[in-house]
Scaffold this motif. Structure first.
Motif, short mmCIF file in Angstrom:
data_model
loop_
_atom_site.label_atom_id
_atom_site.label_comp_id
_atom_site.label_asym_id
_atom_site.label_seq_id
_atom_site.Cartn_x
_atom_site.Cartn_y
_atom_site.Cartn_z
N PRO A 152 13.67 30.34 4.07
CA PRO A 152 12.88 29.70 3.01
C PRO A 152 13.57 28.47 2.43
CG PRO A 152 14.00 31.63 2.16
CD PRO A 152 14.25 31.62 3.64
N ILE A 153 12.76 27.63 1.78
CA ILE A 153 13.27 26.49 1.02
C ILE A 153 13.22 26.85 -0.46
CG2 ILE A 153 12.97 24.04 0.48
CD1 ILE A 153 11.32 23.80 3.06
N LEU A 154 14.32 26.63 -1.16
CA LEU A 154 14.39 26.91 -2.59
C LEU A 154 14.44 25.59 -3.36
CD1 LEU A 154 14.66 29.05 -4.81
CD2 LEU A 154 17.15 28.86 -4.57
N PRO A 155 13.36 25.20 -4.06
CA PRO A 155 13.38 23.98 -4.87
C PRO A 155 14.27 24.17 -6.11
CG PRO A 155 11.13 24.74 -4.44
CD PRO A 155 12.05 25.86 -4.11
N VAL A 156 15.02 23.13 -6.47
CA VAL A 156 15.93 23.20 -7.62
C VAL A 156 15.82 21.90 -8.40
CG1 VAL A 156 18.28 23.71 -8.37
CG2 VAL A 156 17.53 24.46 -6.11
N SER A 157 15.97 21.98 -9.73
CA SER A 157 16.06 20.77 -10.53
C SER A 157 16.89 21.03 -11.77
CB SER A 157 14.67 20.26 -10.93
OG SER A 157 14.75 18.91 -11.39
N ILE A 158 17.23 19.95 -12.46
CA ILE A 158 18.09 20.04 -13.63
C ILE A 158 17.62 19.05 -14.70
CG2 ILE A 158 19.71 18.33 -12.66
CD1 ILE A 158 21.97 19.91 -14.07
N LEU A 174 22.05 10.02 -15.37
CA LEU A 174 23.46 9.99 -15.70
C LEU A 174 23.68 10.82 -16.96
CD1 LEU A 174 26.33 8.80 -15.26
CD2 LEU A 174 25.63 6.90 -16.74
N ALA A 175 24.38 11.92 -16.83
CA ALA A 175 24.63 12.81 -17.96
C ALA A 175 25.92 12.41 -18.66
CB ALA A 175 24.71 14.25 -17.48
N PHE A 176 25.96 12.66 -19.98
CA PHE A 176 27.14 12.38 -20.80
C PHE A 176 27.77 13.68 -21.28
CE2 PHE A 176 24.35 8.61 -21.50
CZ PHE A 176 25.17 7.68 -20.86
N PRO A 177 29.02 13.64 -21.67
CA PRO A 177 29.71 14.86 -22.12
C PRO A 177 29.11 15.42 -23.41
CG PRO A 177 31.29 13.12 -21.56
CD PRO A 177 29.94 12.48 -21.59
N PHE A 178 29.45 16.69 -23.65
CA PHE A 178 29.16 17.39 -24.91
C PHE A 178 27.66 17.57 -25.16
CE2 PHE A 178 33.17 15.03 -25.42
CZ PHE A 178 34.04 16.11 -25.50
N GLY A 179 26.92 17.84 -24.10
CA GLY A 179 25.49 18.10 -24.25
C GLY A 179 25.12 19.47 -23.72
N ARG A 180 23.82 19.66 -23.52
CA ARG A 180 23.28 20.89 -22.95
C ARG A 180 22.58 20.54 -21.63
NH1 ARG A 180 19.11 22.59 -25.16
NH2 ARG A 180 18.67 20.75 -26.44
N ALA A 181 22.54 21.50 -20.72
CA ALA A 181 21.85 21.30 -19.45
C ALA A 181 21.23 22.61 -19.01
CB ALA A 181 22.80 20.77 -18.38
N GLU A 182 20.14 22.49 -18.29
CA GLU A 182 19.48 23.68 -17.74
C GLU A 182 19.15 23.43 -16.28
OE1 GLU A 182 15.55 26.57 -18.32
OE2 GLU A 182 15.96 24.95 -19.77
N ILE A 183 19.44 24.43 -15.45
CA ILE A 183 19.11 24.39 -14.03
C ILE A 183 18.03 25.43 -13.76
CG2 ILE A 183 19.97 24.81 -11.69
CD1 ILE A 183 22.70 23.80 -12.65
N ARG A 184 16.96 25.00 -13.09
CA ARG A 184 15.87 25.91 -12.76
C ARG A 184 15.63 25.92 -11.25
NH1 ARG A 184 11.15 24.78 -17.36
NH2 ARG A 184 12.51 25.02 -19.18
N TYR A 185 15.31 27.10 -10.74
CA TYR A 185 14.97 27.28 -9.34
C TYR A 185 13.47 27.59 -9.27
CZ TYR A 185 20.02 28.07 -9.17
OH TYR A 185 21.38 27.95 -9.31
N LEU A 218 11.46 20.22 -17.21
CA LEU A 218 12.80 20.08 -17.77
C LEU A 218 12.92 18.83 -18.64
CD1 LEU A 218 14.84 21.25 -14.67
CD2 LEU A 218 15.00 22.26 -16.95
N ASP A 219 12.35 17.73 -18.18
CA ASP A 219 12.38 16.50 -19.00
C ASP A 219 11.69 16.72 -20.34
OD1 ASP A 219 13.79 15.08 -17.11
OD2 ASP A 219 12.05 14.06 -16.27
#
Length: 261
Positions: A152-158, A174-185, A218-219
């Motif tokens: 299978p193919i697993l789509p991923v984004s952040i 371009l991400a900067f330090p001291f933030g939050r991030a989420e990864i979704r499959y 996510l955006d």
């Protein structure tokens, strides 16, 4: 511009830029609070038979965290484009191996290598809109690889809170330090081994739609205007004859577990 290209072609310059890029990514990773629900990844990896992960070219900066700890070994399919060489140098510092196209056989050689690795139980990462776009439109490399391997193919984004979207063709995040991030499959895409051209095209559209859904959500979740797919010609239609020569490369449990760091 010619001077810049010559500098990037110089191995010493490329190694230096790659190492500096690695250091910056590591700084951002160490100072970012991640939220990762990896239940779909773990479910697909449970049988030990490998798989294919896809993510847009513009979202690759922090997706190293999507595979930490990695399922088996993780490889990235990278083009022989100038940018691809720089990316290859950078991700080797992260202990991610690469599968590259050579100048003689192009993407066909890369997809043969990737097929062998997936059949050995490894995971392959592909940017279906790379290396030059159009942005957020999936070409057929991942679909053909899934057809050849039966995996299978697993789509991923952040998405992330503290970012700047560059003016590059892929609107690189371009991400900067001291933030939050989420990864979704996303929902896995299964490609029948004996699929005809219409079925392959349906799978390609399903993959593209799911990747764009993840990215858009996510955006919005982080309060950014969603990055839209680039207007452009439709990707070449797939057929069932064999692998394309230009793959895109850079071409469950009852209750989901959420990991935070």
């Amino acid at each position: 511009m010619r001077l810049t290209k010559r500098l990037l072609d110089a191995p010493a310059t490329r190694r230096t830029l790659a190492f500096l890029s690695f250091l910056y990514v590591r700084l951002v990773e160490r100072t970012t609070r991640f939220e990762i629900d990896d239940s779909r990844l773990r479910a697909l990896d449970a049988d030990g038979q490998g798989g294919i992960a896809t993510f847009w070219h513009g979202r690759m900066m922090l997706l190293h965290r999507a595979w930490t700890p990695r399922p088996r070994r993780f490889h990235m399919m990278i083009s022989n484009h100038r940018d691809g060489a720089l990316i290859s140098e950078a991700i080797r510092h992260m202990r991610v191996e690469t599968v590259g196209a050579d100048k003689r056989t192009g993407g066909l050689n890369a997809i043969r290598q990737a097929t062998k690795l997936v059949r050995q139980g490894e995971w392959i990462g592909i940017t279906p809109d790379g290396p030059k776009g159009p942005r957020m439109h999936a070409r057929g490399g991942a679909i053909k690889l899934a057809q050849l391997t039966g995996r299978p193919i697993l789509p991923v984004s952040i998405g992330a809170s503290k970012v700047r979207f560059l003016g590059s063709w892929d609107r690189f995040m371009l991400a900067f330090p001291f933030g939050r991030a989420e990864i979704r499959y996303g929902a896995p895409v299964h490609v029948p081994r004996h699929a005809d051209g219409a079925t392959l095209e349906r799978c390609r559209r399903q993959l593209e739609s799911e990747m764009n859904r993840l990215t858009r959500e996510l955006d919005v979740a982080f309060g950014h205007p969603p990055i839209a797919p680039e207007p452009g010609p439709a990707p070449e239609r797939l057929d069932s004859a064999g692998p394309q020569a230009r793959p895109g490369a850079g071409d469950s449990a009852p209750k989901h577990r959420v990991a935070r760091s």
